[in-house]
Design a protein around this motif. Structure first.
Motif, PDB file in Angstrom:
ATOM      1  N   PHE A  56      -8.508   3.879  -9.636  1.00 10.94           N
ATOM      2  CA  PHE A  56      -7.340   3.540  -8.812  1.00 10.94           C
ATOM      3  C   PHE A  56      -7.294   4.388  -7.554  1.00 10.94           C
ATOM      4  CE2 PHE A  56      -3.052   4.769  -7.521  1.00 10.94           C
ATOM      5  CZ  PHE A  56      -2.477   3.538  -7.254  1.00 10.94           C
ATOM      6  N   PHE A  57      -7.438   5.702  -7.703  1.00 10.36           N
ATOM      7  CA  PHE A  57      -7.335   6.587  -6.539  1.00 10.36           C
ATOM      8  C   PHE A  57      -8.514   6.395  -5.581  1.00 10.36           C
ATOM      9  CE2 PHE A  57      -4.495   9.155  -9.360  1.00 10.36           C
ATOM     10  CZ  PHE A  57      -3.389   9.108  -8.529  1.00 10.36           C
ATOM     11  N   GLN A  58      -9.655   6.005  -6.122  1.00 13.45           N
ATOM     12  CA  GLN A  58     -10.798   5.735  -5.253  1.00 13.45           C
ATOM     13  C   GLN A  58     -10.516   4.533  -4.354  1.00 13.45           C
ATOM     14  OE1 GLN A  58     -14.443   4.959  -7.355  1.00 13.45           O
ATOM     15  NE2 GLN A  58     -15.686   4.934  -5.504  1.00 13.45           N
ATOM     16  N   VAL A  59      -9.979   3.453  -4.948  1.00 16.26           N
ATOM     17  CA  VAL A  59      -9.645   2.265  -4.158  1.00 16.26           C
ATOM     18  C   VAL A  59      -8.481   2.562  -3.213  1.00 16.26           C
ATOM     19  CG1 VAL A  59      -8.918  -0.153  -4.249  1.00 16.26           C
ATOM     20  CG2 VAL A  59     -10.450   0.750  -6.006  1.00 16.26           C
ATOM     21  N   LEU A  60      -7.504   3.352  -3.688  1.00 20.22           N
ATOM     22  CA  LEU A  60      -6.354   3.708  -2.844  1.00 20.22           C
ATOM     23  C   LEU A  60      -6.805   4.454  -1.598  1.00 20.22           C
ATOM     24  CD1 LEU A  60      -3.279   3.900  -2.399  1.00 20.22           C
ATOM     25  CD2 LEU A  60      -3.309   6.015  -3.743  1.00 20.22           C
ATOM     26  N   SER A 110      -7.822   3.333  10.088  1.00 22.35           N
ATOM     27  CA  SER A 110      -8.858   2.957  11.059  1.00 22.35           C
ATOM     28  C   SER A 110      -8.535   1.646  11.762  1.00 22.35           C
ATOM     29  CB  SER A 110     -10.219   2.849  10.364  1.00 22.35           C
ATOM     30  OG  SER A 110     -10.193   1.813   9.380  1.00 22.35           O
ATOM     31  N   GLU A 111      -7.787   0.762  11.059  1.00 22.93           N
ATOM     32  CA  GLU A 111      -7.456  -0.542  11.630  1.00 22.93           C
ATOM     33  C   GLU A 111      -6.038  -0.578  12.187  1.00 22.93           C
ATOM     34  OE1 GLU A 111      -8.265  -3.777   8.968  1.00 22.93           O
ATOM     35  OE2 GLU A 111     -10.020  -2.781   8.115  1.00 22.93           O
ATOM     36  N   LEU A 149       0.827  -1.208   0.000  1.00 24.83           N
ATOM     37  CA  LEU A 149       0.000   0.000   0.000  1.00 24.83           C
ATOM     38  C   LEU A 149       0.862   1.259   0.000  1.00 24.83           C
ATOM     39  CD1 LEU A 149      -2.815   1.233   0.132  1.00 24.83           C
ATOM     40  CD2 LEU A 149      -2.689   1.064   2.623  1.00 24.83           C
ATOM     41  N   GLN A 150       1.904   1.284   0.825  1.00 23.53           N
ATOM     42  CA  GLN A 150       2.791   2.451   0.888  1.00 23.53           C
ATOM     43  C   GLN A 150       3.514   2.662  -0.441  1.00 23.53           C
ATOM     44  OE1 GLN A 150       5.161   1.387   4.317  1.00 23.53           O
ATOM     45  NE2 GLN A 150       4.009   2.765   5.657  1.00 23.53           N
ATOM     46  N   TRP A 209      -6.315   3.155   2.185  1.00 28.08           N
ATOM     47  CA  TRP A 209      -5.509   3.970   3.088  1.00 28.08           C
ATOM     48  C   TRP A 209      -6.309   4.352   4.334  1.00 28.08           C
ATOM     49  CZ3 TRP A 209      -0.496   4.439   3.167  1.00 28.08           C
ATOM     50  CH2 TRP A 209       0.096   5.415   3.962  1.00 28.08           C
ATOM     51  N   ASN A 210      -7.563   4.707   4.135  1.00 25.93           N
ATOM     52  CA  ASN A 210      -8.428   5.025   5.282  1.00 25.93           C
ATOM     53  C   ASN A 210      -8.662   3.786   6.138  1.00 25.93           C
ATOM     54  OD1 ASN A 210      -8.709   7.716   4.514  1.00 25.93           O
ATOM     55  ND2 ASN A 210     -10.491   7.292   3.227  1.00 25.93           N
TER      56      ASN A 210
END
Length: 299
Positions: free
Chosen positions: A224-228, A237-238, A176-177, A232-233
């Motif tokens: 892509f940015f929507q899924v990213l 949160s987790e 993810l990073q 990331w959120n």
């Protein structure tokens, strides 16, 4: 010496003042400041003429230039490609304003009509080659861009933090990073690609039926940015739960290693054959020791 008449007698000539037989006396009546100004003016004119001639001679660089090296140096920086094309156009326009074919500097006349035509043709040729090279480079870049965005979207969709092993959790966070860092400049890159694509179209270059248009990539980027953002959120949160899993796993590993160390001191091989092992052989042996208990730590 001054010219003189043959009508005079030899005695008269001998008696004449020497200063009258030459023009030396004129020097006393000359204004030297005007002579200096004349020489200065001549120097200014010749310098200006030389400078102007040198501007035309500088275009020899166009004939010495290796465009392939120029294109290689530009690489995939679309902004630099656009700037090069704009600079070529401005240079040609600035140098060739009007229809004059000569320029005068006092009595010095520089005829540059034929040179101008050759340089103008060279600029046109260079711009055409640059446009063709840009089209090829941009086409490859857009296809690669589309593949990266599509692949990144799929990787994000498969990323999950609901895993039990440390390796999987770390792998998900690292992936993810990396995608977030890699995509940081994608919006800017897309804007440059779209502008370059419009520049090609405005200059009447046909892109072809297989062209990967920037508008198509925009849709993939939005997904892509929507899924990213969602992943990331989710990570934020987790974060506490993920940290708790890692901490628990860490405590388990520490406890296992402590027990294993105690057992190792009691059972470690001390025979002579073990002392001849290479580092790779030792690592392989440790991976299999106690059913592979140390494998996660070693790997």
């Amino acid at each position: 010496p001054r010219p003189k008449s043959d009508l005079g007698s030899a005695d008269d000539d001998d008696e004449e003042d020497e200063s009258l037989n030459t023009f030396k006396a004129i020097l006393n009546n000359i204004n030297t400041e005007k002579i200096v100004r004349c020489y200065q003016k001549i120097e200014e004119i010749t310098f200006a003429a030389t400078e102007y001639a040198n501007t035309w001679l500088s275009y020899q660089a166009l004939y010495d230039m290796d465009l392939n090296q120029v294109f290689d140096s530009l690489g995939d920086d679309i902004g630099k490609w656009k700037k090069l094309l704009v600079d070529m156009k401005n240079s040609a326009t600035g140098a060739f304003d009007g229809n004059e074919a000569e320029k005068s500097f006092g009595p010095i006349v520089i005829h540059y009509g034929s040179v101008r035509n050759k340089v103008d043709e060279k600029y046109r040729n260079f711009r055409q080659q640059t446009f063709k090279a840009l089209k090829n480079r941009l086409g490859d870049l857009l296809r690669e861009f589309h593949q990266k965005a599509t692949k990144g979207k799929h990787e994000l969709e498969e990323t999950s933090f609901d895993t039990s092993t440390t390796k999987e959790i770390v792998s998900a966070i690292t992936s993810l990073q990396n995608l977030k860092e890699e995509s940081a400049r994608w919006d800017e890159l897309w804007g440059e690609c779209e502008a370059a694509e419009k520049l090609l179209v405005n200059n009447r270059y046909s892109l072809g039926a297989t062209w990967m248009y920037a508008s198509r990539i925009r849709g993939v980027l939005n997904d892509f940015f929507q899924v990213l953002d969602m992943r990331w959120n989710s990570l934020k949160s987790e974060a506490e739960a993920i940290y708790s899993k890692l901490e628990t796993r860490h405590d388990t590993i520490v406890d296992s290693v402590t027990k294993l160390e105690e057992k190792w001191h009691a059972e470690k091989p001390t025979q002579g054959w073990a002392s001849t092992w290479t580092d790779e052989e030792v690592v392989d042996w440790l991976k299999e020791y106690e059913g592979g208990l140390l494998r996660p730590v070693i790997e």
